[in-house]
Design a protein around this motif. Structure first.
Motif, PDB file in Angstrom:
ATOM      1  N   LEU A 140       3.843   6.944   1.720  1.00 33.46           N
ATOM      2  CA  LEU A 140       2.788   6.362   0.895  1.00 33.46           C
ATOM      3  C   LEU A 140       2.517   7.230  -0.332  1.00 33.46           C
ATOM      4  O   LEU A 140       2.340   6.720  -1.446  1.00 33.46           O
ATOM      5  N   CYS A 141       2.503   8.539  -0.139  1.00 31.86           N
ATOM      6  CA  CYS A 141       2.296   9.451  -1.264  1.00 31.86           C
ATOM      7  C   CYS A 141       3.442   9.347  -2.270  1.00 31.86           C
ATOM      8  O   CYS A 141       3.205   9.350  -3.481  1.00 31.86           O
ATOM      9  N   VAL A 164       2.857   6.346  -4.431  1.00 32.86           N
ATOM     10  CA  VAL A 164       1.820   6.569  -5.449  1.00 32.86           C
ATOM     11  C   VAL A 164       2.350   7.492  -6.545  1.00 32.86           C
ATOM     12  O   VAL A 164       2.131   7.257  -7.739  1.00 32.86           O
ATOM     13  N   ILE A 179      -4.408  10.891   4.662  1.00 30.16           N
ATOM     14  CA  ILE A 179      -3.857   9.604   5.125  1.00 30.16           C
ATOM     15  C   ILE A 179      -3.572   9.671   6.622  1.00 30.16           C
ATOM     16  O   ILE A 179      -3.928   8.751   7.374  1.00 30.16           O
ATOM     17  N   MET A 227      -7.788   0.401   4.264  1.00 27.92           N
ATOM     18  CA  MET A 227      -6.723   1.050   3.504  1.00 27.92           C
ATOM     19  C   MET A 227      -7.041   1.114   2.019  1.00 27.92           C
ATOM     20  O   MET A 227      -6.568   2.013   1.327  1.00 27.92           O
ATOM     21  N   LYS A 228      -7.858   0.216   1.530  1.00 27.87           N
ATOM     22  CA  LYS A 228      -8.245   0.229   0.118  1.00 27.87           C
ATOM     23  C   LYS A 228      -8.991   1.519  -0.215  1.00 27.87           C
ATOM     24  O   LYS A 228      -8.730   2.153  -1.249  1.00 27.87           O
ATOM     25  N   GLU A 278      -6.489   4.379  -0.118  1.00 26.80           N
ATOM     26  CA  GLU A 278      -5.637   4.306  -1.304  1.00 26.80           C
ATOM     27  C   GLU A 278      -6.358   4.822  -2.547  1.00 26.80           C
ATOM     28  O   GLU A 278      -5.765   5.549  -3.349  1.00 26.80           O
ATOM     29  N   ASP A 279      -7.621   4.488  -2.709  1.00 24.68           N
ATOM     30  CA  ASP A 279      -8.386   4.955  -3.868  1.00 24.68           C
ATOM     31  C   ASP A 279      -8.496   6.475  -3.885  1.00 24.68           C
ATOM     32  O   ASP A 279      -8.309   7.109  -4.926  1.00 24.68           O
ATOM     33  N   LYS A 312      -4.985   8.014  -4.618  1.00 24.84           N
ATOM     34  CA  LYS A 312      -4.609   7.873  -6.038  1.00 24.84           C
ATOM     35  C   LYS A 312      -5.314   8.919  -6.890  1.00 24.84           C
ATOM     36  O   LYS A 312      -4.730   9.481  -7.811  1.00 24.84           O
TER      37      LYS A 312
END
Length: 91
Positions: free
Chosen positions: A33-34, A37, A59, A72-73, A76-77, A80
């Motif tokens: 995931l990283c 991003v 995470i 997950m939103k 994710e914020d 990021k």
């Protein structure tokens, strides 16, 4: 691997070895995931920045602790924001 199993277990405060496979899989997912991003492989870093390690641990912890109701939103914020200084324009 940017974050070791031992590092993640210490962060999660997990003592036993019963969930090692699960935690290792979560570390791998968090790393992927990283990379998404960042738009780069973690292997591209000479030395992985502390904020990247922190993002992986963040995470991993959320995937582990909030398995059933993870937003997950929100994750994710935060990720990021942690990774934005290192994010590439494109792959």
């Amino acid at each position: 691997m940017a974050v070791s199993l031992e590092e993640a277990k210490l962060y999660l405060r997990v003592d036993g070895g019963e969930e090692d496979a699960l935690i290792a899989a979560l570390i791998e997912t968090a790393s992927e995931l990283c990379e998404g991003v960042l738009r780069m492989s973690l292997e591209d870093f000479e030395e992985i920045p502390k904020s990247v390690n922190q993002a992986i641990l963040y995470i991993t912890a959320n995937l582990y602790e909030h398995r059933e109701e993870l937003d997950m939103k929100v994750v994710e914020d935060v990720v990021k924001r942690l990774l934005s200084p290192f994010r590439k324009e494109g792959w």
